[in-house]
Design an enzyme around this catalytic site. Sequence first.
Site, PDB file in Angstrom:
ATOM      1  N   PRO A 253      41.860  46.095  34.331  1.00 22.04           N
ATOM      2  CA  PRO A 253      42.153  46.199  33.508  1.00 22.04           C
ATOM      3  C   PRO A 253      40.840  46.740  32.213  1.00 22.04           C
ATOM      4  CG  PRO A 253      43.712  45.069  34.741  1.00 22.04           C
ATOM      5  CD  PRO A 253      42.659  45.207  34.547  1.00 22.04           C
ATOM      6  N   GLU A 254      40.622  47.112  31.993  1.00 19.20           N
ATOM      7  CA  GLU A 254      39.387  47.105  30.627  1.00 19.20           C
ATOM      8  C   GLU A 254      40.161  47.819  29.058  1.00 19.20           C
ATOM      9  OE1 GLU A 254      35.909  48.310  31.712  1.00 19.20           O
ATOM     10  OE2 GLU A 254      36.078  48.097  33.497  1.00 19.20           O
TER      11      GLU A 254
ATOM     12  N   LYS B 229      41.124  41.982  26.201  1.00 17.65           N
ATOM     13  CA  LYS B 229      41.763  42.735  26.960  1.00 17.65           C
ATOM     14  C   LYS B 229      42.905  41.963  27.069  1.00 17.65           C
ATOM     15  CE  LYS B 229      37.472  43.229  29.872  1.00 17.65           C
ATOM     16  NZ  LYS B 229      36.859  43.065  30.806  1.00 17.65           N
TER      17      LYS B 229
ATOM     18  N   HIS C 197      55.353  40.890  44.167  1.00 19.33           N
ATOM     19  CA  HIS C 197      54.775  40.250  43.490  1.00 19.33           C
ATOM     20  C   HIS C 197      55.468  40.624  41.738  1.00 19.33           C
ATOM     21  CE1 HIS C 197      51.885  40.793  47.266  1.00 19.33           C
ATOM     22  NE2 HIS C 197      51.968  42.321  46.520  1.00 19.33           N
TER      23      HIS C 197
ATOM     24  N   ARG D 284      47.522  40.053  42.448  1.00 19.66           N
ATOM     25  CA  ARG D 284      46.642  39.310  43.537  1.00 19.66           C
ATOM     26  C   ARG D 284      47.019  37.814  42.807  1.00 19.66           C
ATOM     27  NH1 ARG D 284      41.379  41.190  44.055  1.00 19.66           N
ATOM     28  NH2 ARG D 284      41.110  39.180  44.463  1.00 19.66           N
TER      29      ARG D 284
ATOM     30  N   ARG E 134      18.188  39.808  19.792  1.00 13.92           N
ATOM     31  CA  ARG E 134      18.371  39.603  21.416  1.00 13.92           C
ATOM     32  C   ARG E 134      18.405  39.769  22.614  1.00 13.92           C
ATOM     33  NH1 ARG E 134      23.442  36.304  20.248  1.00 13.92           N
ATOM     34  NH2 ARG E 134      24.551  37.560  18.201  1.00 13.92           N
TER      35      ARG E 134
ATOM     36  N   ARG F 294      27.381  42.334  38.359  1.00 20.02           N
ATOM     37  CA  ARG F 294      28.411  43.969  38.902  1.00 20.02           C
ATOM     38  C   ARG F 294      27.642  44.834  39.146  1.00 20.02           C
ATOM     39  NH1 ARG F 294      32.446  42.652  35.170  1.00 20.02           N
ATOM     40  NH2 ARG F 294      33.857  43.847  36.540  1.00 20.02           N
TER      41      ARG F 294
END
Length: 262
Positions: free
Chosen positions: A2-3, A59, A93, A111, A154, A252
């Site tokens: 989830p984002e 999040k 779960h 999880r 940066r 990623r």
Amino acid sequence: MPELPDVEGVARFLRRTAARRRITRVEVRDPSVVRSPSPRAFAQRVRGRSIQSIARRGKYLLFDLSGDLVMVGHLRMTGDFLVVPRDRPFRAHTRLVLGLGRDDLRFVDQRRFGHVDLIGAADLTTVSGLRALGVEPLSLEFTLDRLRALIAGRRGTLKAFLLRQDRIAGIGNIYADEILFRARLHPGRQLRTLRADEIRALYRSTRAVLRRAIAALSRRGRPVGDLTIMREPGGTCPRCGGPLRVATIAGRTTYFCPRCQH
Ligand SMILES: [Zn+2]
């Protein structure tokens, strides 16, 4: 995983179904789901409180409880909150149950990386992940000038920058790729090489992609995005039709179009 748009979807669902209800019963079915305090203290302190409102930060889900307490929830990989009639059998779960009278608010997590903390409303910054969160990309505080300032001076890649929760809160792997695709920027671009018009494109794309995802999720309950649906072996660019490239960037799995994104 989830984002921001997914967590915002959960928050909106909970505002409709669980807000302004009293917690009549607490059942910690997996002690590891409660990170702080102890599961027993958690149950004692939460029982009898009302859920006054539900907010999202990055999040994280913030349940404002009566008595100046906040239950902070993080879904991590597979966590989800359900509201179901209390006589409904438990799904596999199911880690935590907050009884709301005739319904249950249930936290389900295959999880087991998701968790909740119970803290005083004045102590929100003691949750390490919350304290370090950067600007909310859909808030008024997130302006083009703010983005420029976040990037100025940066080092590192654009992809790594978008994933940093202490710069902009709530963007993960999928939406980072989607934002960069829409902005036509290569995920491996170095921040210091970005031109002013490219930072403007990144700014517009960030807001547009997240807004669009929230709107679509609230209608259909499925993730969306032009690039997202092509994230698979042999996926093609939704703009030029050429093959998408997959690379590991910022650690990623990253999808992008080498022809459209520079
Ligand atoms: Zn393309």
